[in-house]
Design an enzyme around this catalytic site. Structure first.
Site, mmCIF file in Angstrom:
data_model
loop_
_atom_site.group_PDB
_atom_site.id
_atom_site.type_symbol
_atom_site.label_atom_id
_atom_site.label_comp_id
_atom_site.label_asym_id
_atom_site.label_seq_id
_atom_site.Cartn_x
_atom_site.Cartn_y
_atom_site.Cartn_z
ATOM 1 N N LYS A 13 0.835 -1.221 0.000
ATOM 2 C CA LYS A 13 0.000 0.000 0.000
ATOM 3 C C LYS A 13 0.863 1.262 0.000
ATOM 4 C CE LYS A 13 -1.887 -1.090 3.945
ATOM 5 N NZ LYS A 13 -1.130 -2.294 4.294
ATOM 6 N N ARG A 88 -9.112 1.191 9.497
ATOM 7 C CA ARG A 88 -8.591 -0.146 9.724
ATOM 8 C C ARG A 88 -9.508 -0.966 10.639
ATOM 9 N NH1 ARG A 88 -2.245 -1.191 10.001
ATOM 10 N NH2 ARG A 88 -2.170 0.689 8.827
ATOM 11 N N ARG A 123 12.206 -5.179 4.116
ATOM 12 C CA ARG A 123 11.862 -3.749 4.025
ATOM 13 C C ARG A 123 12.810 -2.888 4.859
ATOM 14 N NH1 ARG A 123 5.941 -1.666 5.237
ATOM 15 N NH2 ARG A 123 6.231 -2.676 7.246
ATOM 16 N N ARG A 156 12.039 -1.330 10.497
ATOM 17 C CA ARG A 156 10.992 -1.015 11.459
ATOM 18 C C ARG A 156 10.952 -2.079 12.556
ATOM 19 N NH1 ARG A 156 5.589 0.469 8.061
ATOM 20 N NH2 ARG A 156 4.671 -0.806 9.700
ATOM 21 N N ARG A 167 0.662 -8.834 13.706
ATOM 22 C CA ARG A 167 -0.008 -7.869 12.813
ATOM 23 C C ARG A 167 -0.960 -8.583 11.849
ATOM 24 N NH1 ARG A 167 4.960 -5.134 10.377
ATOM 25 N NH2 ARG A 167 3.536 -3.837 9.193
#
Ligand code: AP5
Length: 211
Positions: A13, A88, A123, A156, A167
């Protein structure tokens, strides 16, 4: 154009938000980035939000709703925006409507959890501006440095394997039901997010151009 990007953690996203924002000159309202920016002041509230994020849990609805409501007041949101990571929960979707929020299209990034795990472990994000990179799929021009601002690229904390699992669980329980909610409004469009960044962008732009 007013767009919601919906999808699991790591579905792409944020990557697509950056690209669409540049192509269509739309501001991004990314709640993850708004929350990460709010942590930097070192306040007690910031510490509390950090504890939710680091555990892979959602921060309370009222906190996020307030952030979005304030951000929507800015002049750059008058003719459109890209909501990345908001709403969300069903409560957030309803609060968004109550604040007069409007939506033209909801893009649902469909992707298998197994594919995402690899994306999240590779990432890196810019500690300064939040731009996103990947060690294999989207390398920066200079190793460890952000192409946009020269900031340091970091991992992160919520991209650790145990937190990724938490998550996913939260996503399936709290966020996935929004697909049905927006399908009922006739605004939901599913994107196949398994392909390359370019493939996904091509699907997204085709849909937005048809709007
Ligand atoms: P947030 O920052 O919004 O994280 P997220 O939704 O979990 O989404 P991600 O940023 O992890 O993934 P993405 O889909 O943007 O993927 P990306 O493009 O980076 O939220 C973090 C936390 O904040 C939440 O857990 C919660 O605590 C809190 N929060 C935020 N919003 C909230 C809300 N509304 N309510 C309550 N709490 C909230 O891509 C992932 C990687 O893959 C990157 O490295 C990228 O380069 C790479 N990649 C992207 N596309 C491709 C592709 N097509 N092929 C190969 N690699 C790709």
């Amino acid at each position: 154009m007013k767009i919601i990007l919906l999808g699991a953690p790591g579905a792409g996203k944020g990557t697509q938000a950056q690209i669409i924002s540049e192509k269509l000159s739309l501001p991004i309202i990314g709640t993850g980035n708004l929350i990460r920016a709010a942590l930097k002041d070192g306040s007690e509230m910031g510490q509390l939000l950090k504890s939710f994020m680091d555990a892979g849990k959602l921060v309370p609805d009222e906190v996020v709703v307030k952030m979005v409501a304030e951000r929507l007041q800015a002049n750059d949101c008058k003719s459109g925006y890209i909501l990345d990571g908001f709403p969300r929960t069903l409560a957030q979707a309803k609060a968004f409507e109550e604040m007069g929020g409007e939506i033209d299209i909801v893009l649902d990034f469909d992707i298998a959890d197994e594919v995402i795990a690899g994306r999240l472990s590779g990432r890196r994000i810019c500690a300064n501006c939040g731009a996103t990179y990947h060690m294999e799929h989207h390398k920066p021009n200079t190793e460890g440095k952000c192409d946009l601002c020269g900031g340091e690229l970091i991992r992160r904390k919520d991209d650790e394997p145990a937190t990724i699992a938490a998550r996913f669980e939260v996503y399936h329980a709290e966020t996935a039901p929004l697909k049905g909610y927006y399908a009922n409004t006739g605004k939901l469009v599913v994107i196949n997010a398994h392909g390359s960044v370019e493939d996904t962008t091509a699907q997204v732009l085709k849909l937005l151009e048809a709007k």
